[in-house]
Structure formats: structure tokens, C-alpha cells
Design a protein around this motif. Structure first.
Motif, PDB file in Angstrom:
ATOM      1  N   TYR A 215       0.835  -1.203   0.000  1.00 14.87           N
ATOM      2  CA  TYR A 215       0.000   0.000   0.000  1.00 14.87           C
ATOM      3  C   TYR A 215       0.872   1.256   0.000  1.00 14.87           C
ATOM      4  O   TYR A 215       0.630   2.206  -0.761  1.00 14.87           O
ATOM      5  N   ILE A 216       1.898   1.250   0.830  1.00 14.44           N
ATOM      6  CA  ILE A 216       2.771   2.420   0.911  1.00 14.44           C
ATOM      7  C   ILE A 216       3.562   2.587  -0.389  1.00 14.44           C
ATOM      8  O   ILE A 216       3.805   3.707  -0.842  1.00 14.44           O
ATOM      9  N   GLY A 217       3.943   1.472  -1.011  1.00 16.73           N
ATOM     10  CA  GLY A 217       4.593   1.553  -2.311  1.00 16.73           C
ATOM     11  C   GLY A 217       3.684   2.155  -3.368  1.00 16.73           C
ATOM     12  O   GLY A 217       4.127   2.946  -4.213  1.00 16.73           O
ATOM     13  N   GLU A 218       2.403   1.810  -3.325  1.00 13.38           N
ATOM     14  CA  GLU A 218       1.442   2.378  -4.272  1.00 13.38           C
ATOM     15  C   GLU A 218       1.230   3.866  -4.004  1.00 13.38           C
ATOM     16  O   GLU A 218       1.034   4.657  -4.935  1.00 13.38           O
ATOM     17  N   MET A 219       1.277   4.257  -2.734  1.00  7.11           N
ATOM     18  CA  MET A 219       1.198   5.671  -2.405  1.00  7.11           C
ATOM     19  C   MET A 219       2.373   6.432  -3.027  1.00  7.11           C
ATOM     20  O   MET A 219       2.193   7.515  -3.599  1.00  7.11           O
ATOM     21  N   GLU A 220       3.568   5.881  -2.909  1.00  6.53           N
ATOM     22  CA  GLU A 220       4.755   6.526  -3.464  1.00  6.53           C
ATOM     23  C   GLU A 220       4.594   6.759  -4.967  1.00  6.53           C
ATOM     24  O   GLU A 220       4.936   7.833  -5.491  1.00  6.53           O
ATOM     25  N   GLN A 221       4.052   5.778  -5.656  1.00  8.32           N
ATOM     26  CA  GLN A 221       3.840   5.918  -7.095  1.00  8.32           C
ATOM     27  C   GLN A 221       2.807   6.998  -7.405  1.00  8.32           C
ATOM     28  O   GLN A 221       3.005   7.835  -8.293  1.00  8.32           O
TER      29      GLN A 221
ATOM     30  N   GLY B  24       6.770   1.450  15.043  1.00  6.56           N
ATOM     31  CA  GLY B  24       8.146   1.416  14.573  1.00  6.56           C
ATOM     32  C   GLY B  24       8.276   0.961  13.143  1.00  6.56           C
ATOM     33  O   GLY B  24       9.369   0.607  12.688  1.00  6.56           O
ATOM     34  N   MET B  25       7.169   0.983  12.395  1.00  8.18           N
ATOM     35  CA  MET B  25       7.177   0.522  11.011  1.00  8.18           C
ATOM     36  C   MET B  25       7.297   1.669  10.013  1.00  8.18           C
ATOM     37  O   MET B  25       7.155   1.466   8.807  1.00  8.18           O
ATOM     38  N   ASP B  26       7.567   2.886  10.501  1.00  9.25           N
ATOM     39  CA  ASP B  26       7.724   4.001   9.580  1.00  9.25           C
ATOM     40  C   ASP B  26       8.968   3.842   8.705  1.00  9.25           C
ATOM     41  O   ASP B  26       9.135   4.563   7.716  1.00  9.25           O
ATOM     42  N   ARG B  27       9.812   2.873   9.013  1.00  7.98           N
ATOM     43  CA  ARG B  27      10.970   2.604   8.165  1.00  7.98           C
ATOM     44  C   ARG B  27      10.559   1.978   6.830  1.00  7.98           C
ATOM     45  O   ARG B  27      11.388   1.818   5.945  1.00  7.98           O
ATOM     46  N   LEU B  28       9.276   1.664   6.704  1.00  3.47           N
ATOM     47  CA  LEU B  28       8.776   1.250   5.397  1.00  3.47           C
ATOM     48  C   LEU B  28       8.829   2.398   4.394  1.00  3.47           C
ATOM     49  O   LEU B  28       8.805   2.165   3.185  1.00  3.47           O
TER      50      LEU B  28
END
Length: 267
Positions: A168-174, A205-209
Motif C-alpha cells: 500500500y505504501i509503495g502504491e502511495m509513493e507511485q 516502529g514501522m515508519d521505516r517502510l
């Protein structure tokens, strides 16, 4: 009159509070303690048979399901508009929300219980835990929570949940390569819906994604947190009990998450 039943850090409740804040609506409400089981009270279950928050009551009419609630608020109180004027952009906003409802919400629940809520629930007696599980009407949710509490990050459904978050976060980046917000040039319900899930990832602590890896998401979240609505709808509701619940060893947790994600990729 708007009356909201909600939880201090519950992601779906934050979606509703963000929408109320962005629209500067006046409302009243009640904070339910979900760790105590307030959502299973008989009088609340009559309003929300799913035993979850939020529930909105507007002039005596009851609304459940956070996505429907925020869309209702945007239509019932049209200014300022939180959906794009362009039909295609509106469809994209709804797609972002659908992805949350279809996948990301369950993933968020899984990792939250496996990482943070587990430590408090393990202090309960087996009988207390069984009573908690028995009160849950959704058998799939009940089993996910049971396994998360028993096994933590090692639970079998955690790797797919982490993968769903990362996707999901990868799709946000795109998407953010094309516009400053998820559904175009202006803030929309899509951004309000995504915000609590990135906030929860930060608490775990998952903001490193995304930090240091996905600069557009990093910039988007910084801008989101700078909006007045974030303080009104998120920061002000954090209690001492919440801070204790999310007081975890982030470096250790992230190392364990990386091992889990690397094993899944290798498989």
C-alpha cells in the motif's frame, strides 16, 4: 446534532475525527475503551452489531462503517468538499479507501495486536481472554487476534499483513509522483483515510517502510501532520495508557519485522 462513539487511537475512529476536523464540524461523543471491552456492551451492540468503532449518530440516525461515515459527512456537510470534482479523481479516491477496507485494515489490526496490544492482553487470565474472544462476532477477526496474541510477529498471518502494508505504501509513493495528494491536487477523503494507518505504523516502529526509502510518502506524511486537523483529531486524543501500550522496543521490533519480510521474499 452529531454524536460519535469512538476510540482514542483506533484507526477507523481517527478517520471520522479527521473528517469532522477538516470540515470544522461541532460534535459530541463518547470514547469507548476497547481494551476493557466497551464495544461489547449490550446497548452499544444495538447501535453497532459489529462491535467496533466508530458509530455516528446524526439527529437520531445511526451510521456505522468508517468509510461510509466519512462519505456521509462529506455529502451531508458539503463545504469544504473533501472529494474531487472530477469523476475520475473521485473514483481514484474511492479506490484508495476500498484498498484499505479490503486489505490494509485487517493487516493493520494483525500487526497492532502482534506488536503492541499483545503485551497487555497476555496479562489477562486464559478465562478473561476466552471471554474476550467469545464476544467477537466475526470468527475470522477472532482467530487472527487469537494467533497474534499467542505468537506475536511469528504468527502465520503476520508476513502477509506486513507485505500488504508495504504494498500500500509503495502504491502511495507511485501515486504521489503525479500529484501532491493521493487523489489529485487537493486533500481528500483518500488522504484522511490513509493517515491513521501511517500514524499507526509510526507507533509500531514501522515508519521505516517509507522513511529514507520513499521520499514522496515521507513528504506527504510531514504535510499531513502539519495540518491543524492532525492535532485536533489524532495528537490530542492520545492518553497515558495509549503511550504505555505503544511503548515498545522499535529497533528490536523492526529487526524482527525485517527477518519476517525477508523470509517471505525468499520463499
Amino acid at each position: 446534532m452529531l454524536y460519535l462513539y469512538h476510540g482514542s487511537t483506533m484507526v477507523c475512529a481517527i478517520k471520522a475525527r479527521l473528517t469532522l476536523a477538516e470540515k470544522t464540524l461541532v460534535w459530541d461523543g463518547e470514547v469507548l475503551d476497547l481494551q476493557r471491552g466497551d464495544q461489547h456492551r449490550a446497548e452499544y451492540a444495538k447501535l453497532n452489531p459489529n462491535h467496533v468503532v466508530p458509530t455516528l449518530v446524526h439527529d437520531g440516525r445511526v451510521l456505522i462503517e468508517s468509510t461510509l461515515i466519512i462519505e456521509y459527512l462529506d455529502e451531508a456537510f458539503p463545504a469544504p468538499a473533501l472529494m474531487p470534482a472530477d469523476p475520475y479523481a473521485r473514483a481514484q479516491a474511492r479506490l484508495w479507501m476500498k484498498k484499505i477496507d479490503d486489505t490494509l485494515h485487517a493487516a493493520c489490526s494483525t500487526v497492532t495486536f502482534a506488536i503492541a496490544f499483545r503485551k497487555g492482553l497476555l496479562k489477562k487470565t486464559p478465562e478473561e481472554l476466552e471471554a474476550r474472544f467469545a464476544a467477537m462476532p466475526d470468527p475470522a477477526y477472532r482467530e487472527r487476534q487469537r494467533l497474534s496474541i499467542q505468537h506475536g510477529v511469528a504468527a502465520p498471518h503476520v508476513p502477509p499483513a506486513l507485505a500488504a502494508y508495504d504494498r500500500y505504501i509503495g502504491e502511495m509513493e507511485q501515486a504521489l509522483a503525479a500529484s501532491p495528494y493521493l487523489a489529485g491536487a487537493a486533500y481528500s477523503l483518500a488522504d484522511a483515510a490513509a493517515t491513521p494507518y501511517l500514524n499507526r505504523a509510526t507507533q509500531l516502529g514501522m515508519d521505516r517502510l517509507w522513511v529514507g526509502r520513499r521520499p514522496r510518502v515521507e513528504d506527504w506524511f510531514a504535510r499531513i501532520k502539519a495540518r491543524p486537523s492532525f492535532d485536533v483529531a489524532v495528537s490530542r486524543w492520545l492518553t497515558d495508557a495509549d503511550r504505555e501500550r505503544f511503548d515498545i522496543s522499535r529497533d528490536e521490533i523492526w529487526a524482527e519485522i525485517e527477518r519476517v519480510m525477508n523470509r517471505k521474499q525468499a520463499a
